[in-house]
Design a protein around this motif. Structure first.
Motif, PDB file in Angstrom:
ATOM      1  N   PHE A 181     -67.993 -36.987  -4.860  1.00 26.33           N
ATOM      2  CA  PHE A 181     -66.662 -36.406  -4.663  1.00 26.33           C
ATOM      3  C   PHE A 181     -65.735 -36.936  -5.752  1.00 26.33           C
ATOM      4  O   PHE A 181     -65.556 -38.149  -5.899  1.00 26.33           O
ATOM      5  CB  PHE A 181     -66.156 -36.809  -3.268  1.00 26.33           C
ATOM      6  CG  PHE A 181     -64.813 -36.219  -2.897  1.00 26.33           C
ATOM      7  CD1 PHE A 181     -64.374 -35.002  -3.408  1.00 26.33           C
ATOM      8  CD2 PHE A 181     -63.980 -36.893  -1.989  1.00 26.33           C
ATOM      9  CE1 PHE A 181     -63.144 -34.462  -3.045  1.00 26.33           C
ATOM     10  CE2 PHE A 181     -62.753 -36.358  -1.617  1.00 26.33           C
ATOM     11  CZ  PHE A 181     -62.330 -35.140  -2.152  1.00 26.33           C
ATOM     12  N   ILE A 182     -65.188 -36.017  -6.530  1.00 21.60           N
ATOM     13  CA  ILE A 182     -64.291 -36.406  -7.626  1.00 21.60           C
ATOM     14  C   ILE A 182     -62.850 -36.080  -7.201  1.00 21.60           C
ATOM     15  O   ILE A 182     -62.542 -34.927  -6.879  1.00 21.60           O
ATOM     16  CB  ILE A 182     -64.593 -35.610  -8.932  1.00 21.60           C
ATOM     17  CG1 ILE A 182     -66.093 -35.529  -9.209  1.00 21.60           C
ATOM     18  CG2 ILE A 182     -63.789 -36.152 -10.112  1.00 21.60           C
ATOM     19  CD1 ILE A 182     -66.741 -36.677  -9.885  1.00 21.60           C
ATOM     20  N   ILE A 183     -62.001 -37.080  -7.208  1.00 26.53           N
ATOM     21  CA  ILE A 183     -60.596 -36.852  -6.814  1.00 26.53           C
ATOM     22  C   ILE A 183     -59.733 -36.904  -8.073  1.00 26.53           C
ATOM     23  O   ILE A 183     -59.669 -37.931  -8.756  1.00 26.53           O
ATOM     24  CB  ILE A 183     -60.141 -37.905  -5.784  1.00 26.53           C
ATOM     25  CG1 ILE A 183     -61.049 -37.829  -4.543  1.00 26.53           C
ATOM     26  CG2 ILE A 183     -58.673 -37.680  -5.412  1.00 26.53           C
ATOM     27  CD1 ILE A 183     -60.783 -38.889  -3.494  1.00 26.53           C
ATOM     28  N   GLY A 184     -59.088 -35.777  -8.373  1.00 24.82           N
ATOM     29  CA  GLY A 184     -58.322 -35.649  -9.623  1.00 24.82           C
ATOM     30  C   GLY A 184     -59.207 -34.959 -10.638  1.00 24.82           C
ATOM     31  O   GLY A 184     -60.174 -35.555 -11.127  1.00 24.82           O
ATOM     32  N   ALA A 185     -58.941 -33.685 -10.905  1.00 25.56           N
ATOM     33  CA  ALA A 185     -59.806 -32.926 -11.824  1.00 25.56           C
ATOM     34  C   ALA A 185     -59.055 -32.627 -13.119  1.00 25.56           C
ATOM     35  O   ALA A 185     -58.918 -31.488 -13.536  1.00 25.56           O
ATOM     36  CB  ALA A 185     -60.295 -31.644 -11.154  1.00 25.56           C
ATOM     37  N   ASP A 207     -58.032 -31.537  -6.488  1.00 23.98           N
ATOM     38  CA  ASP A 207     -56.857 -31.829  -7.316  1.00 23.98           C
ATOM     39  C   ASP A 207     -55.671 -31.145  -6.678  1.00 23.98           C
ATOM     40  O   ASP A 207     -55.826 -30.110  -6.023  1.00 23.98           O
ATOM     41  CB  ASP A 207     -57.085 -31.315  -8.758  1.00 23.98           C
ATOM     42  CG  ASP A 207     -56.091 -31.910  -9.749  1.00 23.98           C
ATOM     43  OD1 ASP A 207     -54.882 -31.624  -9.648  1.00 23.98           O
ATOM     44  OD2 ASP A 207     -56.525 -32.684 -10.625  1.00 23.98           O
ATOM     45  N   VAL A 208     -54.490 -31.696  -6.891  1.00 29.65           N
ATOM     46  CA  VAL A 208     -53.284 -31.072  -6.334  1.00 29.65           C
ATOM     47  C   VAL A 208     -52.872 -29.823  -7.117  1.00 29.65           C
ATOM     48  O   VAL A 208     -52.115 -29.001  -6.626  1.00 29.65           O
ATOM     49  CB  VAL A 208     -52.077 -32.037  -6.301  1.00 29.65           C
ATOM     50  CG1 VAL A 208     -52.195 -32.995  -5.152  1.00 29.65           C
ATOM     51  CG2 VAL A 208     -51.916 -32.773  -7.630  1.00 29.65           C
ATOM     52  N   THR A 230     -48.297 -28.682  -2.136  1.00 30.97           N
ATOM     53  CA  THR A 230     -48.081 -29.756  -3.117  1.00 30.97           C
ATOM     54  C   THR A 230     -47.063 -29.392  -4.178  1.00 30.97           C
ATOM     55  O   THR A 230     -46.548 -30.270  -4.865  1.00 30.97           O
ATOM     56  CB  THR A 230     -49.401 -30.127  -3.816  1.00 30.97           C
ATOM     57  OG1 THR A 230     -49.892 -28.969  -4.490  1.00 30.97           O
ATOM     58  CG2 THR A 230     -50.428 -30.646  -2.843  1.00 30.97           C
ATOM     59  N   GLY A 231     -46.796 -28.091  -4.347  1.00 30.19           N
ATOM     60  CA  GLY A 231     -45.813 -27.662  -5.351  1.00 30.19           C
ATOM     61  C   GLY A 231     -46.209 -28.008  -6.769  1.00 30.19           C
ATOM     62  O   GLY A 231     -45.368 -28.179  -7.633  1.00 30.19           O
ATOM     63  N   LEU A 243     -46.159 -36.824  -5.442  1.00 27.84           N
ATOM     64  CA  LEU A 243     -46.099 -36.165  -4.132  1.00 27.84           C
ATOM     65  C   LEU A 243     -45.234 -37.022  -3.216  1.00 27.84           C
ATOM     66  O   LEU A 243     -45.095 -38.224  -3.429  1.00 27.84           O
ATOM     67  CB  LEU A 243     -47.506 -36.074  -3.524  1.00 27.84           C
ATOM     68  CG  LEU A 243     -48.572 -35.259  -4.265  1.00 27.84           C
ATOM     69  CD1 LEU A 243     -49.858 -35.231  -3.443  1.00 27.84           C
ATOM     70  CD2 LEU A 243     -48.094 -33.841  -4.531  1.00 27.84           C
ATOM     71  N   SER A 244     -44.702 -36.402  -2.161  1.00 29.48           N
ATOM     72  CA  SER A 244     -43.920 -37.196  -1.207  1.00 29.48           C
ATOM     73  C   SER A 244     -44.878 -38.056  -0.390  1.00 29.48           C
ATOM     74  O   SER A 244     -46.074 -37.770  -0.303  1.00 29.48           O
ATOM     75  CB  SER A 244     -43.150 -36.264  -0.271  1.00 29.48           C
ATOM     76  OG  SER A 244     -44.072 -35.608   0.579  1.00 29.48           O
ATOM     77  N   GLU A 245     -44.336 -39.100   0.218  1.00 30.69           N
ATOM     78  CA  GLU A 245     -45.173 -39.988   1.041  1.00 30.69           C
ATOM     79  C   GLU A 245     -45.840 -39.217   2.160  1.00 30.69           C
ATOM     80  O   GLU A 245     -47.004 -39.433   2.501  1.00 30.69           O
ATOM     81  CB  GLU A 245     -44.303 -41.088   1.637  1.00 30.69           C
ATOM     82  CG  GLU A 245     -44.381 -42.364   0.848  1.00 30.69           C
ATOM     83  CD  GLU A 245     -43.539 -43.462   1.457  1.00 30.69           C
ATOM     84  OE1 GLU A 245     -43.583 -43.619   2.695  1.00 30.69           O
ATOM     85  OE2 GLU A 245     -42.840 -44.134   0.688  1.00 30.69           O
ATOM     86  N   GLU A 246     -45.097 -38.291   2.741  1.00 34.19           N
ATOM     87  CA  GLU A 246     -45.591 -37.498   3.861  1.00 34.19           C
ATOM     88  C   GLU A 246     -46.785 -36.635   3.410  1.00 34.19           C
ATOM     89  O   GLU A 246     -47.809 -36.553   4.093  1.00 34.19           O
ATOM     90  CB  GLU A 246     -44.426 -36.635   4.405  1.00 34.19           C
ATOM     91  CG  GLU A 246     -44.776 -35.629   5.484  1.00 34.19           C
ATOM     92  CD  GLU A 246     -45.440 -36.253   6.704  1.00 34.19           C
ATOM     93  OE1 GLU A 246     -45.311 -37.470   6.906  1.00 34.19           O
ATOM     94  OE2 GLU A 246     -46.128 -35.503   7.434  1.00 34.19           O
ATOM     95  N   THR A 247     -46.651 -36.016   2.216  1.00 31.85           N
ATOM     96  CA  THR A 247     -47.743 -35.171   1.711  1.00 31.85           C
ATOM     97  C   THR A 247     -48.974 -36.024   1.430  1.00 31.85           C
ATOM     98  O   THR A 247     -50.107 -35.630   1.726  1.00 31.85           O
ATOM     99  CB  THR A 247     -47.292 -34.414   0.436  1.00 31.85           C
ATOM    100  OG1 THR A 247     -46.055 -33.788   0.701  1.00 31.85           O
ATOM    101  CG2 THR A 247     -48.308 -33.381   0.004  1.00 31.85           C
ATOM    102  N   ILE A 248     -48.777 -37.209   0.865  1.00 34.31           N
ATOM    103  CA  ILE A 248     -49.913 -38.091   0.580  1.00 34.31           C
ATOM    104  C   ILE A 248     -50.617 -38.479   1.877  1.00 34.31           C
ATOM    105  O   ILE A 248     -51.848 -38.485   1.965  1.00 34.31           O
ATOM    106  CB  ILE A 248     -49.456 -39.357  -0.182  1.00 34.31           C
ATOM    107  CG1 ILE A 248     -48.976 -38.935  -1.568  1.00 34.31           C
ATOM    108  CG2 ILE A 248     -50.545 -40.410  -0.229  1.00 34.31           C
ATOM    109  CD1 ILE A 248     -49.453 -39.729  -2.742  1.00 34.31           C
TER     110      ILE A 248
END
Ligand code: NAD
Length: 411
Positions: A181-185, A207-208, A230-231, A243-248
């Motif tokens: 699993f790669i996080i951040g592409a 990725d976001v 995520t905008g 990202l906002s804390e809530e989104t994270i």
């Protein structure tokens, strides 16, 4: 004035002095480009040795070998790690007014160093600030080095994991492929995906940025869909924003299942100029099978995983979290070759009609300069130093045929 009367512009390459650094800022392959542009190149004896480039290889491409003082006497000094450490580095006092220094500076993490270089009157270019545009890609050290790091991260994971990566069908039974699993592409993430796929793993990525979906799919990996707002549309200069804390928190919650099912996780999420977002918590790691491996490429920016320690391996209930640093340094031949080409392309921008012009009207030059004329000229660095901001530079005049795709964001 006849060209033969004009002294040649000199590029100096001192030996790197950061502990453990193996790379060199210029390699023999990049030399002809500089000599053709009218530069003479002086290499400090042995500067390329740890990267696999002996002095003779530089001489064969037209360089001169000299002492450290000879390298520092150059008009343009190029380094992988510019003035390593703090302003007390004695190399800072070797600089002189009008000299140009180019390389990786980490200017936001080291504002005092930028200030010390500015005080010498030298002009300092931080290659990390080269804009992420199609045109500037050939000078983008972050991209070239991240591509190498993504590849190396997968190789480390493959050797450390107590399982194999590919599907294997034998008379003794079938071995399922490893789940990676790669996080951040971004650059490193896509490099990691390609390498893990080549080794036969079952690869998922997240990725976001919605634009990453297609890139991930084109490399044969599955994009993990998380129903998050995520905008992160394209348009922020090629980089994601915070990202906002809530989104994270929501992201962590939704991602926990994929994390738990993975044998290997490679984290590469970054927001340029910020500390890395913490995406994988210790609790999420506890959900993974013992023996699983996490490679955190963002370790030096604080890490994408809660337990990450830069330069160390942390064990969480049998899952090892590798806080890797300077992976490009573990493949110094190619990493230096790419870095050197970035440097030569950048320095070449300042060679105008056989002369050196650090004021050349070019957005790549404008955006990467951090010290000039005795002053710190980057407003973020000035803010960190408690200095008044300078007026933003005037809108650039279009330069005929020189900036065709200047503002086009790289893919
Ligand atoms: P990049 O900007 O190209 O990619 C980063 C990606 O992370 C982007 O696509 C971005 O959209 C994504 N992202 C940001 N926030 C996210 C979030 N909350 N969730 C998911 N994705 C998110 O950067 P890069 O050049 O690929 O570098 C990635 C990281 O690797 C950086 O931290 C960099 O410093 C590091 N790096 C480490 C080494 C090393 O040797 N350890 C070497 C090179 C790069």
């Amino acid at each position: 004035m006849a060209m033969m009367d004009t002294p040649r512009m000199v590029v100096g390459v001192p030996r790197e002095n950061r502990l453990g650094e193996t790379r060199v800022a210029l390699t023999p392959t990049a030399l002809p480009q500089l000599t053709k542009a009218g530069f003479e190149v002086v290499i400090e004896a042995g500067a390329g040795a740890t990267a696999g480039f002996p002095d003779e290889a530089f001489i064969a491409r037209g360089a001169r070998i000299g002492t450290r003082d000879d390298a520092f006497a150059a008009d343009v000094l190029v380094q992988v790690n510019v003035m390593d450490g703090d302003p007390s580095n004695p190399d800072v006092s070797r600089l002189r007014a009008g000299q140009i220094v180019v390389g990786a500076v980490a200017p936001f993490a080291r504002p005092a160093l930028v200030s010390a270089v500015a005080a010498t009157g030298a002009t300092l270019f931080a290659l990390e600030l080269v804009p992420r545009t199609t045109r500037a890609q050939s000078m983008d050290i972050l991209s070239s080095q991240a591509a190498v790091a993504g590849y190396q991260a997968v190789l480390i994971a493959a050797t450390e994991l107590p399982k194999m990566f590919p599907l294997l069908t034998t008379a003794a039974g079938t071995v399922a492929p490893a789940r990676v699993f790669i996080i951040g592409a971004g650059v490193a993430g896509l490099g990691a995906i390609a390498t893990a796929r080549r080794l036969g793993a079952n690869v998922e990525a997240y990725d976001v940025r919605p634009a990453a979906r297609e890139e991930v799919a084109s490399l044969g990996a599955r994009f993990v869909e998380l129903p998050l707002e995520t905008g992160q549309e394209e348009g922020s200069g090629g980089y994601a924003t915070d990202l906002s804390e809530e989104t994270i928190r929501k992201q962590q919650e939704l991602m926990a299942k994929t994390v738990a099912a993975s044998d290997v996780i490679i984290t590469t999420a970054q927001v340029q100029g910020s500390t890395a977002p913490v995406i994988v918590t210790t609790e999420m790691i506890r959900g993974m099978a013992a023996g699983s491996v996490i490679i955190d490429l963002a370790a030096e920016q604080g890490g994408n995983c809660e337990p990450t320690v830069a330069g160390e391996t942390v064990d969480v209930d049998g899952v090892r979290v590798f806080g890797v640093v300077n992976l490009p340094g573990s493949v110094p031949v190619h990493a230096s070759q790419l870095f050197g080409k970035n440097v030569a392309n950048f320095v070449g921008l300042m060679a105008v009609d056989g002369r050196l012009d650090p004021e050349v009207d070019d957005n790549v030059i404008r955006e990467s300069v951090v010290a000039k004329g005795g002053d710190v000229v980057n407003n973020r660095v000035r803010e960190a130093l408690g200095l008044e901001p300078l007026p933003e530079p005037q809108a650039p005049e279009p330069v005929a045929a020189a900036t065709p795709a200047a503002e086009e964001v790289a893919t």
